[in-house]
Design an enzyme around this catalytic site. Sequence first.
Site, PDB file in Angstrom:
ATOM      1  N   ASP A 165       5.330   3.201   1.747  1.00  0.00           N
ATOM      2  CA  ASP A 165       4.707   4.405   1.180  1.00  0.00           C
ATOM      3  C   ASP A 165       4.470   5.415   2.287  1.00  0.00           C
ATOM      4  O   ASP A 165       4.754   5.155   3.461  1.00  0.00           O
ATOM      5  CB  ASP A 165       3.374   4.038   0.515  1.00  0.00           C
ATOM      6  CG  ASP A 165       2.423   3.381   1.494  1.00  0.00           C
ATOM      7  OD1 ASP A 165       1.705   4.114   2.210  1.00  0.00           O
ATOM      8  OD2 ASP A 165       2.386   2.134   1.577  1.00  0.00           O
ATOM      9  N   ASP A 191       1.393   6.557   3.123  1.00  0.00           N
ATOM     10  CA  ASP A 191      -0.057   6.552   3.318  1.00  0.00           C
ATOM     11  C   ASP A 191      -0.650   7.592   2.347  1.00  0.00           C
ATOM     12  O   ASP A 191      -0.239   7.636   1.194  1.00  0.00           O
ATOM     13  CB  ASP A 191      -0.410   6.825   4.782  1.00  0.00           C
ATOM     14  CG  ASP A 191      -1.797   6.306   5.144  1.00  0.00           C
ATOM     15  OD1 ASP A 191      -2.100   5.147   4.799  1.00  0.00           O
ATOM     16  OD2 ASP A 191      -2.565   7.034   5.770  1.00  0.00           O
TER      17      ASP A 191
END
Length: 296
Positions: free
Chosen positions: A209, A211
């Site tokens: 991802d 973050d």
Amino acid sequence: MKKTRLGIIGGSGLYDLEGLEDMRWIRVESPFGEASDELLFGTLEGQELVFLPRHGRGHKYSPTDINYRANIDVLKRAGVTDILSISAVGSFREDLKPGDLVIVDQYIDRTFARQKSFFGEGFVAHVSLAHPTCETLSDIVEQALKNAGVDYHRCGTYLAMEGPQFSTIAESHMYRAWGCDVIGMSNMPEAKLAREAEMCYCPVVMVTDYDSWHPAHGTVDIKEILSVLRANVDKGKQLVKAVAPLLAGMADRHPCARGCDHALDMAVMTSPEQRDPMLLAKLSAVTARLFQEEAK
């Protein structure tokens, strides 16, 4: 000449490898407490491997609750010379996309609730962490990724956070301003302890991802992370299967060209007459090479 034995710390999905022979789960005891799980011993392409589920099978332990000292200690007692650490991370860079692999070479440690050293009162040692990973082992891992046709990024700074919660948006922007490339919860103090135990350590992290800093991707979504993790398991298996034959063909690789296996040579500060016998007994595996040479 010490024989190379590769330790692999990562998720349980990595251990279901086609071609892994002589598989056996063995409980190795540590004076530092319980390790995350038993160790899975096996041989792949002629290379001896030892697997350790970092969070335990079934993911029993959070990053804070992992007994990192016991984990590294049992691998040392099992004869492991080199550690390949595989874990998930968030990205602070647009070009490090979910699904990408990064060979980490630097850390900023922001953890605060973990035992970070084998040493302490009664036996003090200060190892160098200027270069916290093994460049020689990283070179081998890079070649393995090339051989497997897996895309990767070489070099990156890993921000180690305590967790178990993910970052706030403000924290995420701050870590980006610091020049960090990825963020995770499990590589520290793992890397520090591997150095104290005189083991080569190479971390390969898998981006899941962005973050919480990326405006187009919103906050961290655990469902999306799990989806990317499942896709990354195959890449992790490809890596292990590609590393094994390379190491098997380098039986005389040790001693480490970067000195990882002699990290304690100039690190011990406590004079022999002041060393705590009880702590020395706990350090029987970590300091075995050092004391054998002192006894000569």
